[in-house]
Design an enzyme around this catalytic site. Structure first.
Site, PDB file in Angstrom:
ATOM      1  N   HIS A 140     -33.259 -38.302 -28.529  1.00 56.33           N
ATOM      2  CA  HIS A 140     -33.743 -37.901 -27.205  1.00 56.33           C
ATOM      3  C   HIS A 140     -34.268 -36.464 -27.233  1.00 56.33           C
ATOM      4  O   HIS A 140     -35.377 -36.192 -26.759  1.00 56.33           O
ATOM      5  CB  HIS A 140     -32.626 -38.031 -26.167  1.00 56.33           C
ATOM      6  CG  HIS A 140     -32.990 -37.461 -24.830  1.00 56.33           C
ATOM      7  ND1 HIS A 140     -33.953 -38.030 -24.017  1.00 56.33           N
ATOM      8  CD2 HIS A 140     -32.539 -36.371 -24.163  1.00 56.33           C
ATOM      9  CE1 HIS A 140     -34.081 -37.315 -22.912  1.00 56.33           C
ATOM     10  NE2 HIS A 140     -33.237 -36.302 -22.970  1.00 56.33           N
ATOM     11  N   ARG A 149     -43.064 -29.541 -26.216  1.00 59.50           N
ATOM     12  CA  ARG A 149     -43.184 -28.321 -27.002  1.00 59.50           C
ATOM     13  C   ARG A 149     -44.017 -28.594 -28.243  1.00 59.50           C
ATOM     14  O   ARG A 149     -45.151 -29.010 -28.146  1.00 59.50           O
ATOM     15  CB  ARG A 149     -41.791 -27.764 -27.316  1.00 59.50           C
ATOM     16  CG  ARG A 149     -41.099 -27.160 -26.089  1.00 59.50           C
ATOM     17  CD  ARG A 149     -39.764 -26.536 -26.427  1.00 59.50           C
ATOM     18  NE  ARG A 149     -38.808 -27.533 -26.911  1.00 59.50           N
ATOM     19  CZ  ARG A 149     -37.979 -28.211 -26.111  1.00 59.50           C
ATOM     20  NH1 ARG A 149     -37.972 -27.985 -24.813  1.00 59.50           N
ATOM     21  NH2 ARG A 149     -37.142 -29.097 -26.596  1.00 59.50           N
ATOM     22  N   GLU A 206     -31.612 -41.783 -16.715  1.00 61.91           N
ATOM     23  CA  GLU A 206     -31.184 -41.383 -18.048  1.00 61.91           C
ATOM     24  C   GLU A 206     -29.991 -42.245 -18.416  1.00 61.91           C
ATOM     25  O   GLU A 206     -28.976 -42.246 -17.711  1.00 61.91           O
ATOM     26  CB  GLU A 206     -30.822 -39.890 -18.092  1.00 61.91           C
ATOM     27  CG  GLU A 206     -32.058 -39.001 -17.994  1.00 61.91           C
ATOM     28  CD  GLU A 206     -31.790 -37.528 -18.261  1.00 61.91           C
ATOM     29  OE1 GLU A 206     -30.625 -37.082 -18.105  1.00 61.91           O
ATOM     30  OE2 GLU A 206     -32.741 -36.802 -18.630  1.00 61.91           O
ATOM     31  N   GLN A 247     -38.256 -31.364 -12.157  1.00 62.53           N
ATOM     32  CA  GLN A 247     -37.587 -30.737 -13.308  1.00 62.53           C
ATOM     33  C   GLN A 247     -38.533 -29.802 -14.073  1.00 62.53           C
ATOM     34  O   GLN A 247     -38.177 -28.674 -14.412  1.00 62.53           O
ATOM     35  CB  GLN A 247     -37.075 -31.844 -14.239  1.00 62.53           C
ATOM     36  CG  GLN A 247     -36.292 -31.354 -15.449  1.00 62.53           C
ATOM     37  CD  GLN A 247     -35.754 -32.516 -16.305  1.00 62.53           C
ATOM     38  OE1 GLN A 247     -35.950 -33.687 -15.979  1.00 62.53           O
ATOM     39  NE2 GLN A 247     -35.080 -32.178 -17.384  1.00 62.53           N
TER      40      GLN A 247
HETATM   41 MN    MN Z   1     -28.796 -36.032 -18.392  1.00 55.58          MN
END
Ligand code: MN
Length: 422
Positions: A140, A149, A206, A247
């Site tokens: 992940h 990135r 998630e 986020q």
């Molecule tokens: Mn999480």
């Protein structure tokens, strides 16, 4: 071997084939009974067992204070620590596996103690005092690093040294079945334009597992990797809902905030760490070598099959992921040792989530962010519609189970429907 884990045990209570709730499981949860009382309970096959009523009718003997089971949460029982849980689980196993046990032939008592799943309402099992979310799956962390990135240096320099984590919001952890509203917030969809406000467009799940702790040590002391198992009560499946667009705009420099704190959903039964002992497996070799306080001995990973489904309104569920808890790079013992190495305390009922659990292959990724690779590879649902992220009225369902030598120990499911933003 823990007595209740004996693979030879069979129960006089019917356990359907492939049930998550075998005689070797005996998880703990909280039920709201038909008479509006909240009690500690367990489940075997499709039978919910009211442990308070079992105790009140004298079946547990003098050893277990029955008031610990006449509670709206498991915390008072967990305050008694690991040996209490182990003794209780062994006692319940003895009762359920002994065909000549007095309860087996007492249908009047059974009618007071046993419920069908549809007769009770499962409650949030634990009062979560503090909640921590780790970031411990290497696949992940690598996927996210590649996307946002540098693909050549996907992992940040600290990742293989520190089990990275953050403190989340405990009071918005909810039980399976509770619906959530799509969160609203600030987002910056276009790099060269100002931010916008509105409902999140990139709502994601998630796939995680969480462990629940016993009371730890006083402030200033640490828990070693060798001691960690003694401080872990059990585990559940954990869906850490995430608004990816919120986020991305908010996380610099202090990390996740409103993108995460609107809700996290858990499966209702806490499966004890004891019940998961037979399913332990080795973890990945850790290079570079970790600091001494993170070194450990023995098998600390656990082989737990994990599945994610999306069920659109009025359509069949479609499986979108098949992962496994064994893929974790940092294990629970290391997470707990790291969490307390600075003297941070832990309390009975603290919840520590794993971080998104992705495996090495695309069909084992643990979030839509990864499965659709930021929405660039949409996936098809059974009704022909496509998903990049989660739509309104979708239900996200996660299941998990361990299986070995004919014994299955499972978690049931966490299912959560998303409603439109308020
Ligand atoms: Mn999480």
């Amino acid at each position: 071997m823990i007595r209740a884990n004996n693979p030879e045990l069979k129960s006089w209570i019917n356990v359907p084939a492939n049930s998550d709730f075998s005689i070797q499981n005996i998880p703990f949860g909280i039920i709201l009974t038909t008479t509006n009382e909240k009690h500690v309970a367990t489940r075997i096959g499709d039978t919910i067992v009211d442990i308070f009523r079992l105790a009140r009718l004298g079946y547990l003997g003098e050893k277990f204070d029955m008031e610990l089971f006449n509670q709206p949460v498991l915390n008072p029982m967990m305050k008694r620590g690991k040996q209490f849980t182990r003794d209780l689980r062994n006692k319940l196993s003895d009762i359920f596996s002994d065909a000549h046990h007095p309860l087996a032939s007492n249908s009047e008592h059974q009618s007071q103690i046993f419920f069908a799943p549809e007769q009770v309402v499962l409650q949030m099992p634990v009062h979560v005092g503090d909640y921590t979310d780790f970031y411990s799956s290497i696949d992940h962390a690598t996927n996210v690093g590649k996307m946002f990135r540098d693909p050549e240096n996907a992992l940040l320099p600290n990742w293989k040294y520190i089990p990275v984590g953050y403190h989340g919001r405990a009071s918005s952890i909810i039980i399976s079945g509770v619906e959530i509203y799509r969160p609203k917030g600030q987002m910056k969809p276009k790099d060269d334009e100002p931010p916008v406000f509105g409902p999140s467009r990139l709502l994601d799940f998630e796939l995680e597992m969480a462990f629940v702790t016993y009371d730890g040590k006083p402030l200033g002391e640490s828990i070693s990797t060798a001691e960690a198992d003694d401080y872990i009560f059990g585990m559940c499946i954990f869906n850490d809902w995430s608004a990816r667009d919120i986020q991305k705009w908010e996380y610099v420099p202090l990390g996740p905030f409103l993108a995460k704190n609107f809700a996290s959903s858990i499966s209702p039964w806490i499966v004890t760490l004891d019940a998961l002992e037979p399913f332990r497996v080795p973890g990945e070799k850790q290079e570079p070598e970790v600091f001494p306080y993170l070194k450990y001995e023995g098998n600390k990973n656990i082989d737990i099959n994990l599945e994610v489904f999306i069920k659109p309104e009025n359509a069949e569920a479609t499986q979108v992921s098949r992962s496994n808890y064994k893929y974790m790079y940092w294990n629970m013992a290391q997470q707990l040792a790291h969490h307390t190495v600075n003297g941070c305390n832990i309390n009975a009922g603290d919840m520590m989530a794993s971080g998104t659990i992705s495996g090495p292959n695309p069909d084992s990724f643990g979030s839509m962010l990864e499965i659709t690779w930021r929405g660039t590879k949409p996936i098809k649902m059974s009704d022909g519609t496509e998903r990049k992220f989660i739509n309104d009225y979708d239900t996200v369902i996660m299941r998990g189970y361990a299986e070995k030598d004919g014994v299955r120990v499972g978690f049931g499911e966490v299912a959560t429907k998303v409603l439109p933003a308020k």
